[in-house]
Design a protein around this motif. Structure first.
Motif, mmCIF file in Angstrom:
data_model
loop_
_atom_site.group_PDB
_atom_site.id
_atom_site.type_symbol
_atom_site.label_atom_id
_atom_site.label_comp_id
_atom_site.label_asym_id
_atom_site.label_seq_id
_atom_site.Cartn_x
_atom_site.Cartn_y
_atom_site.Cartn_z
ATOM 1 N N MET A 62 -7.872 9.885 35.754
ATOM 2 C CA MET A 62 -8.482 8.749 36.531
ATOM 3 C C MET A 62 -7.439 8.399 37.646
ATOM 4 S SD MET A 62 -10.438 6.491 33.338
ATOM 5 C CE MET A 62 -9.097 6.834 32.220
ATOM 6 N N VAL A 63 -7.746 7.848 38.778
ATOM 7 C CA VAL A 63 -7.021 7.335 39.764
ATOM 8 C C VAL A 63 -7.256 5.803 39.932
ATOM 9 C CG1 VAL A 63 -6.916 9.769 40.676
ATOM 10 C CG2 VAL A 63 -8.722 7.996 41.574
ATOM 11 N N ARG A 64 -6.108 5.114 40.169
ATOM 12 C CA ARG A 64 -6.136 3.696 40.430
ATOM 13 C C ARG A 64 -7.028 3.422 41.642
ATOM 14 N NH1 ARG A 64 -0.487 0.634 39.922
ATOM 15 N NH2 ARG A 64 -0.278 2.695 39.175
ATOM 16 N N ALA A 65 -6.915 4.237 42.613
ATOM 17 C CA ALA A 65 -7.491 3.697 44.004
ATOM 18 C C ALA A 65 -8.933 4.092 43.846
ATOM 19 C CB ALA A 65 -7.151 4.118 45.194
ATOM 20 N N GLY A 69 -14.922 11.050 45.048
ATOM 21 C CA GLY A 69 -14.898 12.461 44.654
ATOM 22 C C GLY A 69 -14.470 12.450 43.168
ATOM 23 N N ALA A 70 -13.073 12.004 43.237
ATOM 24 C CA ALA A 70 -12.233 11.805 42.085
ATOM 25 C C ALA A 70 -13.108 11.014 40.768
ATOM 26 C CB ALA A 70 -10.777 11.215 42.376
ATOM 27 N N ASP A 71 -13.586 10.026 41.300
ATOM 28 C CA ASP A 71 -14.135 9.095 40.465
ATOM 29 C C ASP A 71 -15.346 9.647 39.759
ATOM 30 O OD1 ASP A 71 -12.149 7.294 40.744
ATOM 31 O OD2 ASP A 71 -13.382 6.113 42.513
ATOM 32 N N TRP A 72 -16.209 10.334 40.595
ATOM 33 C CA TRP A 72 -17.411 11.004 40.127
ATOM 34 C C TRP A 72 -16.820 12.108 38.987
ATOM 35 C CZ3 TRP A 72 -19.077 16.206 40.198
ATOM 36 C CH2 TRP A 72 -20.131 16.543 39.642
ATOM 37 N N HIS A 73 -15.972 12.907 39.236
ATOM 38 C CA HIS A 73 -15.421 13.946 38.326
ATOM 39 C C HIS A 73 -14.953 13.264 37.087
ATOM 40 C CE1 HIS A 73 -13.635 17.574 36.921
ATOM 41 N NE2 HIS A 73 -12.270 17.037 37.141
ATOM 42 N N ALA A 74 -14.364 12.045 37.118
ATOM 43 C CA ALA A 74 -13.753 11.400 36.069
ATOM 44 C C ALA A 74 -14.947 11.166 35.214
ATOM 45 C CB ALA A 74 -12.764 10.376 36.312
ATOM 46 N N GLY A 75 -15.840 10.443 35.961
ATOM 47 C CA GLY A 75 -16.832 9.985 35.205
ATOM 48 C C GLY A 75 -17.825 10.952 34.483
#
Length: 358
Positions: A62-65, A69-75
């Protein structure tokens, strides 16, 4: 035996302290506990040693900001792990994990979902009015998802009810009181300090300004911890002693060498460091913000301050009077023991989870 999953991106400082305390106690009583986490710059290198060996860990990037794209992958990864584990309870911690987890809860039904903000993002005044307005709008949208908030203090719960939802329970932070050594006080020197990461939230510039005004013969200031370079520079320029990062045992040992504890936070949830300082028998002077004001009662166990001048006005009499330090410190210790034990916190948390009868 219940299966409990903790999800946390903010894997450092007070959040790490509370997650480890909760997860360890749950593992010790036989719950199956998994911690899904990221690693931050401030995550200590020995973080694994803080946890019970029976706890399972899953690192999730997960990334702080906000990064779609990164949020969809983490979810997506979070959903996959939850389908594998099939937990009874999912407990989300801090803003980013709270956002990802609440969105995931829409698609992954079954567990009982809870969210602990550990400090509300839209109260972070140093971020600026526009940014805080954006944070509040995001939280208002996410609050429509039926996940129960767990506030770590009554004043945090008030803000949640006023701005977001009535779907909130209060479980105050607690600490292992027996693990905290007493602060006996010093002879011929008054040591004033704080414990925690040198970071924007803790306002090291205000701490430095206070130290510059008051340090001198018989008075010294210490910051137990380390962190952001700009904050460390301000502290060093003001003559503040910096210990650098130390583990919890050493931090508590250093805490016991103080005479007065100050907390210059810009925002808080319910600060564990203040509870620990009180449990050590230290008088506390703290900023008048959410969380601090739940702990510090003016003239009873310490003082609240609105600005630098308030801090100076409250600290000078304490520096001059050992008796007043002892009086407030004794009241602070009694207050912490009466209200903020780890046992009490866990009893309340189990009740909220639905793992014990109400």
């Amino acid at each position: 035996m219940a299966k409990i999953v903790h999800v946390v991106e903010s894997f450092g400082a007070g959040t790490l302290s509370m997650v480890s305390a909760i997860a360890n106690r749950q593992a010790q009583v036989g719950q199956a506990v998994t911690v899904i986490h990221s690693l931050r710059e401030e995550t200590p290198a020995n973080w694994r040693a803080l946890f019970d060996a029976r706890i399972e860990f899953i690192q999730l990037p997960m990334v702080r900001a906000i990064k779609p794209g990164a949020d969809w992958h983490a979810g997506r990864m979070l959903t996959q792990e939850l389908r594998r584990i099939r937990p009874d309870v999912v407990h989300l911690h801090s803003s980013k994990a709270g956002a990802l987890g609440r969105l995931t809860s829409v698609f992954h039904r079954g567990p009982r979902w809870f969210f602990s903000p550990h400090g509300l993002s839209f109260l972070q005044r140093a971020e600026g009015r526009l940014k805080n307005t954006v944070f509040l709008l995001i939280e208002k949208l996410l609050a429509r998802i039926p996940v129960t908030f767990i506030a770590c203090s009554p004043s945090e719960a008030e803000q949640i009810r006023a701005n977001l939802t009535n779907r909130v329970e209060v479980v105050c932070n607690g600490v292992d009181l027996d693990a905290i050594p007493a602060a006996p006080g010093n002879e011929n020197i008054v040591r004033i300090g704080t414990v925690g990461r040198v970071a924007l939230a803790r306002n090291p510039e205000l701490f430095a300004s206070i130290a510059e005004a008051l340090r001198g013969a018989g008075v010294e200031f210490v910051w137990i911890g380390g962190g952001d370079e700009s904050g460390e520079t301000a502290l060093k320029n003001a003559g503040v002693q910096l210990t650098g990062w130390v583990d919890r045992a050493e931090a508590l040992k250093q805490l016991a060498t103080l005479d007065i504890y100050i907390q210059t936070s810009r925002w808080e949830g319910l600060p564990v460091a203040v509870i620990e300082a009180m449990a050590a028998g230290l008088p506390v002077v703290a900023t008048n913000v959410v969380g601090n004001r739940d702990l510090v009662k003016d003239g009873e166990n310490g003082w609240l301050a609105n600005d630098r001048d308030d801090f100076l006005a409250r600290l000078v009499p304490l520096i001059e009077s050992r008796g007043e330090r002892q009086r407030l410190g004794a009241q602070a210790k009694a207050f912490a023991r009466a209200h903020y034990s780890l046992d009490t916190m866990m009893e309340n948390l189990n009740r909220v989870y639905g793992l014990t009868e109400k």
